[in-house]
Design an enzyme around this catalytic site. Sequence first.
Site, PDB file in Angstrom:
ATOM      1  CE  LYS A  59      -4.460   1.067   0.088  1.00  0.00           C
ATOM      2  NZ  LYS A  59      -5.471   0.190  -0.223  1.00  0.00           N
TER       3      LYS A  59
ATOM      4  CG  ASP B 193      -7.378   3.080  -0.850  1.00  0.00           C
ATOM      5  OD1 ASP B 193      -7.825   2.213  -0.822  1.00  0.00           O
ATOM      6  OD2 ASP B 193      -7.422   3.934   0.094  1.00  0.00           O
TER       7      ASP B 193
HETATM    8  P1  NDP Z   1     -12.776   8.033  -2.898  1.00  0.00           P
HETATM    9  O1  NDP Z   1     -11.852   9.104  -2.627  1.00  0.00           O
HETATM   10  O2  NDP Z   1     -13.326   7.672  -4.280  1.00  0.00           O
HETATM   11  O3  NDP Z   1     -14.060   8.267  -1.799  1.00  0.00           O
HETATM   12  C1  NDP Z   1     -13.745   8.404  -0.545  1.00  0.00           C
HETATM   13  C2  NDP Z   1     -15.229   8.554   0.012  1.00  0.00           C
HETATM   14  O4  NDP Z   1     -15.097   8.535   1.394  1.00  0.00           O
HETATM   15  C3  NDP Z   1     -15.453  10.148  -0.034  1.00  0.00           C
HETATM   16  O5  NDP Z   1     -16.959  10.315  -0.073  1.00  0.00           O
HETATM   17  C4  NDP Z   1     -15.055  10.764   1.418  1.00  0.00           C
HETATM   18  O6  NDP Z   1     -15.591  11.952   1.484  1.00  0.00           O
HETATM   19  C5  NDP Z   1     -15.258   9.924   2.404  1.00  0.00           C
HETATM   20  N1  NDP Z   1     -14.047   9.943   3.260  1.00  0.00           N
HETATM   21  C6  NDP Z   1     -12.859   9.639   3.101  1.00  0.00           C
HETATM   22  N2  NDP Z   1     -12.153   9.838   4.128  1.00  0.00           N
HETATM   23  C7  NDP Z   1     -13.197  10.300   4.943  1.00  0.00           C
HETATM   24  C8  NDP Z   1     -13.087  10.480   6.465  1.00  0.00           C
HETATM   25  N3  NDP Z   1     -11.882  10.592   7.259  1.00  0.00           N
HETATM   26  N4  NDP Z   1     -14.569  10.723   7.148  1.00  0.00           N
HETATM   27  C9  NDP Z   1     -15.387  10.668   6.402  1.00  0.00           C
HETATM   28  N5  NDP Z   1     -15.738  10.373   5.110  1.00  0.00           N
HETATM   29  C10 NDP Z   1     -14.425   9.924   4.435  1.00  0.00           C
HETATM   30  O7  NDP Z   1     -12.307   6.541  -2.502  1.00  0.00           O
HETATM   31  P2  NDP Z   1     -12.761   5.001  -2.671  1.00  0.00           P
HETATM   32  O8  NDP Z   1     -14.274   4.989  -2.781  1.00  0.00           O
HETATM   33  O9  NDP Z   1     -11.987   4.440  -3.608  1.00  0.00           O
HETATM   34  O10 NDP Z   1     -12.218   4.555  -1.113  1.00  0.00           O
HETATM   35  C11 NDP Z   1     -13.432   4.423  -0.230  1.00  0.00           C
HETATM   36  C12 NDP Z   1     -13.005   3.092   0.816  1.00  0.00           C
HETATM   37  O11 NDP Z   1     -12.982   1.979   0.052  1.00  0.00           O
HETATM   38  C13 NDP Z   1     -11.571   3.283   1.511  1.00  0.00           C
HETATM   39  O12 NDP Z   1     -11.642   2.711   2.827  1.00  0.00           O
HETATM   40  C14 NDP Z   1     -10.751   2.493   0.702  1.00  0.00           C
HETATM   41  O13 NDP Z   1      -9.590   1.900   1.229  1.00  0.00           O
HETATM   42  C15 NDP Z   1     -11.525   1.305   0.184  1.00  0.00           C
HETATM   43  N6  NDP Z   1     -11.403   0.562  -0.937  1.00  0.00           N
HETATM   44  C16 NDP Z   1     -11.382   1.052  -2.365  1.00  0.00           C
HETATM   45  C17 NDP Z   1     -11.189   0.198  -3.252  1.00  0.00           C
HETATM   46  C18 NDP Z   1     -10.868   0.863  -4.622  1.00  0.00           C
HETATM   47  O14 NDP Z   1     -10.880   0.186  -5.551  1.00  0.00           O
HETATM   48  N7  NDP Z   1     -11.155   2.053  -4.890  1.00  0.00           N
HETATM   49  C19 NDP Z   1     -11.023  -1.306  -3.077  1.00  0.00           C
HETATM   50  C20 NDP Z   1     -11.124  -1.542  -2.016  1.00  0.00           C
HETATM   51  C21 NDP Z   1     -11.451  -0.680  -0.864  1.00  0.00           C
HETATM   52  P3  NDP Z   1     -14.689  13.276   1.286  1.00  0.00           P
HETATM   53  O15 NDP Z   1     -15.110  13.663  -0.269  1.00  0.00           O
HETATM   54  O16 NDP Z   1     -15.327  14.273   2.400  1.00  0.00           O
HETATM   55  O17 NDP Z   1     -13.305  13.045   1.540  1.00  0.00           O
HETATM   56  O1  2IT Z   2      -8.056  -1.630  -0.767  1.00  0.00           O
HETATM   57  C1  2IT Z   2      -7.880  -1.976  -1.966  1.00  0.00           C
HETATM   58  O2  2IT Z   2      -8.119  -2.939  -2.230  1.00  0.00           O
HETATM   59  C2  2IT Z   2      -7.511  -1.132  -3.081  1.00  0.00           C
HETATM   60  N1  2IT Z   2      -7.619   0.112  -2.826  1.00  0.00           N
HETATM   61  C3  2IT Z   2      -7.469  -1.586  -4.464  1.00  0.00           C
HETATM   62  C4  2IT Z   2      -6.046  -1.992  -4.748  1.00  0.00           C
HETATM   63  C5  2IT Z   2      -5.889  -2.465  -6.075  1.00  0.00           C
HETATM   64  O3  2IT Z   2      -4.472  -2.736  -6.309  1.00  0.00           O
HETATM   65  O4  2IT Z   2      -6.573  -2.524  -6.860  1.00  0.00           O
END
Ligand code: NDP
Ligand code: 2IT
Length: 479
Positions: A158, A198
């Site tokens: 990561k 992420d």
């Molecule tokens: P994005 O940046 O696209 O969206 C993040 C969302 O979460 C936004 O709405 C953001 O709001 C909110 N958020 C972030 N930090 C906080 C906080 N401290 N408190 C409250 N809300 C918060 O990220 P993703 O959708 O990609 O990721 C969301 C989650 O999913 C994370 O935990 C990530 O690790 C996990 N994840 C992502 C994957 C991927 O493929 N993208 C895969 C697996 C897991 P704001 O705009 O206000 O910051």
């Molecule tokens: O938390 C996760 O699994 C991710 N942000 C996706 C990682 C990836 O390599 O696609």
Amino acid sequence: MQFLSQILSSNKFFNYVCKRLNLAVYLTMDKFTQNYIDGFMASVIARNPGEKEFHQAVREVVESVAPYITAYPHLLDLKIMERMVEPERVIIFRVPWMDDRGEVQINRGFRVQMNSAIGPYKGGIRFHPSVNLSIMKFLAFEQTFKNSLTTLPMGGGKGGSDFNPKGKSDAEVMRFCQSFMTELQRHIGPDTDVPAGDIGVGGREIGYLFGQYKRLRDEFTGTLTGKGQGWGGSRMRPEATGYGLCYFAEQMLATRGETFQGKTVAISGSGNVAQYAAQKAMRLGAKVVTLSDSNGYIHDPEGLDEEKLAFVFELKNFRRGRIKEYVEQYPQATYHPDERPWGVPCDIALPCATQNEIEKEDAEKLVAGGCFCVAEGANMPSTPEAIRIFQSNGLLYSPGKASNAGGVATSGLEMSQNSMRQKWTSEEVDANLRRIMTDIHSACLKYGTEENGYVNYVKGANIAGFIKVANAMVDQGLV
Ligand code: NDP
Ligand code: 2IT
């Protein structure tokens, strides 16, 4: 005398003695296991002071796998778990860049290369002001088990930075990404370490990162995933985490003869994972009533539809606006500043924002509001106290490393397509994603079903993920 020998040779007596002995063995094992966990955690805390998210993630895993480890003494002797919590490599670097006013800015970059026993390091990059070493290590640690669960050959890593993309111009984001990659590029490669997105890193950032990587290394390879559709990206990668989450939740619901049809769903976040989780849940017949960001949540009692979701996509991905703007467009919805959505009555909760966004009180509200299924889209969104509340109330509850694995799994499929110089259809990728999520669910059932029939998905995911990595480490010797 004859009576005594009769008793001693009787099956009943033999069974009685065995039972007592077993109990004694069981009790000693149990104590031994608890001592192992306590000693292990004391050492992790002493060696990694102040890294509370990392401690939390490690404790959850070690509590699940300790009975397995203590039953296989070679895993103890080879200190497999002790090795798993020590990253193979941590890179921390300066990221200098210039903002639009000509002022010099300095951020900190990270890449934690946690474990490469089953494949090249693989995991996302997070840009968020909260990023620190503890958060990077917890995410890389979780990623190792998640990637193992996908059945694909990917190790765990990561990375990220405390850079905040909010409010920055495209040019500033580009300059930052170029500076970040100028250092990172020497540590990654298609067979070494393959980053992806992420929080705060989506299609725009992956584009700038890939452009700089290609320029410096003079190679067009699959070193990053989540690439654009016209330049090496896999179909369905943007959808994969949210869709995979719903496929996994479908399997959980099926264990109780339930489906998404007609269910009320509360979702947190409004980014990549939340958007596609909402789309799939809706298309499976559910009513999605909440979305959120770090400033508050919206509640739409009528539920989202395709038009409302298209508005959210445009708002978040192109205008980069805030979720409160939803109520200006759809006034039947309400906006709740500085609150999380967990007090809204629902059947299913899909936390898709960030770590520790469901605390004990939030879990109590969810249970009181009738929620019976919590499937995590985010990484570690529930605190240990919240998880205990879900499990002790018999809710279906799955940890992110199982239910959000569809994102990295589809990244793995992107790597395969890049190596083969091919591009699969959406149907092919989606079918693979569905199969992988179903297989992860089966692995959770295999290792997590308890004597009373309750499925402990935490235990199932941790043990299933652990076994493959542990066996690979045993096979590869002391490295
Ligand atoms: P994005 O940046 O696209 O969206 C993040 C969302 O979460 C936004 O709405 C953001 O709001 C909110 N958020 C972030 N930090 C906080 C906080 N401290 N408190 C409250 N809300 C918060 O990220 P993703 O959708 O990609 O990721 C969301 C989650 O999913 C994370 O935990 C990530 O690790 C996990 N994840 C992502 C994957 C991927 O493929 N993208 C895969 C697996 C897991 P704001 O705009 O206000 O910051
Ligand atoms: O938390 C996760 O699994 C991710 N942000 C996706 C990682 C990836 O390599 O696609």
